[in-house]
Write a protein that holds these residues in place. Sequence first.
Motif: not given
Length: 303
Positions: A3-16
């Motif tokens: 669980n994360a606080p409200e408004g928490f953002r998460s995701g995947f980033l790739s460098f190219v």
Amino acid sequence: MMNAPEGFRSGFLSFVGRPNTGKSTLINALVGQKIAITADQPETTRRPIRGIVHRDNAQIILVDTPGLHRPRTLLGERLNDIVKDTYSDVDVIGLTIPADEKIGPGDRWILDAVRTVAPKTPIVGIVTKVDKVSRDQVAHQLMAVHEFLGGECEVVPVSATKGEQTDVLIDVITGLLPEGPKFYPDDHVTDEDLNTRMSELIREAALSGLKEELPHSVAVEIDEVLPNPEREGVTDVHAVLYVERPGQKSIIIGKDGRRLSRIVHRSRLEIMELLGTNVYLDLRIKVLKNWQSDPKALGRLGF
């Protein structure tokens, strides 16, 4: 998932970016410890490495990939397939372009390739190595990259080696991520297993200072990791370094075995830091003929 606080953002980033534009150094700077190997030669990174950046309001999972390039071998084709799979799967793409090099056809080829496999994924322009040039040159490159990417793309100048602007970059990336849960616990920095990280550290030490030989000719396999039977608190690490030709073996060993000694010394120190114990490193070198073009050998070495 947590669980994360409200408004928490998460995701995947790739460098190219073209090989050697500072992607691995940037990952290490953002994560705060060594995850990706760096070397002077292009195309040192071979597998996606997930480093994890933790912030109070976000969790960014960094996926490092080999530089996209026109393939010359079966290994090259497999690497490009990994890259394309990765890009179609991430939330944000960071395109790295060094401050001290003009935008060229290689950058255009990469941007076209990325826009083809991930047409809707937001791209952030990252001008790397800003410590190497004057402020005027940085400003000029920022404008050039902005024009190159077009539209609404944000462009951030960074120096990964000096840690300049890395927080700004994290804020920009966070703003582009979707709201979501924590994928990993707060103390987790990578999902690479220890053997993979050890083999990469040995490969990095082996590539250090090699100017002529292609880094792809070198692969490392960890044979076994055991507590030393006679010395308490010492871990024995047995590893094999594979090359494709006898001439490459001679280069790795060096005159009077000096280069090999340096490789063992340097990687042993890094492995000790990783494992948190004293280490005895037994490193053997074997010739595995043309392994980059042999499907069986590629499978055995994890590609």
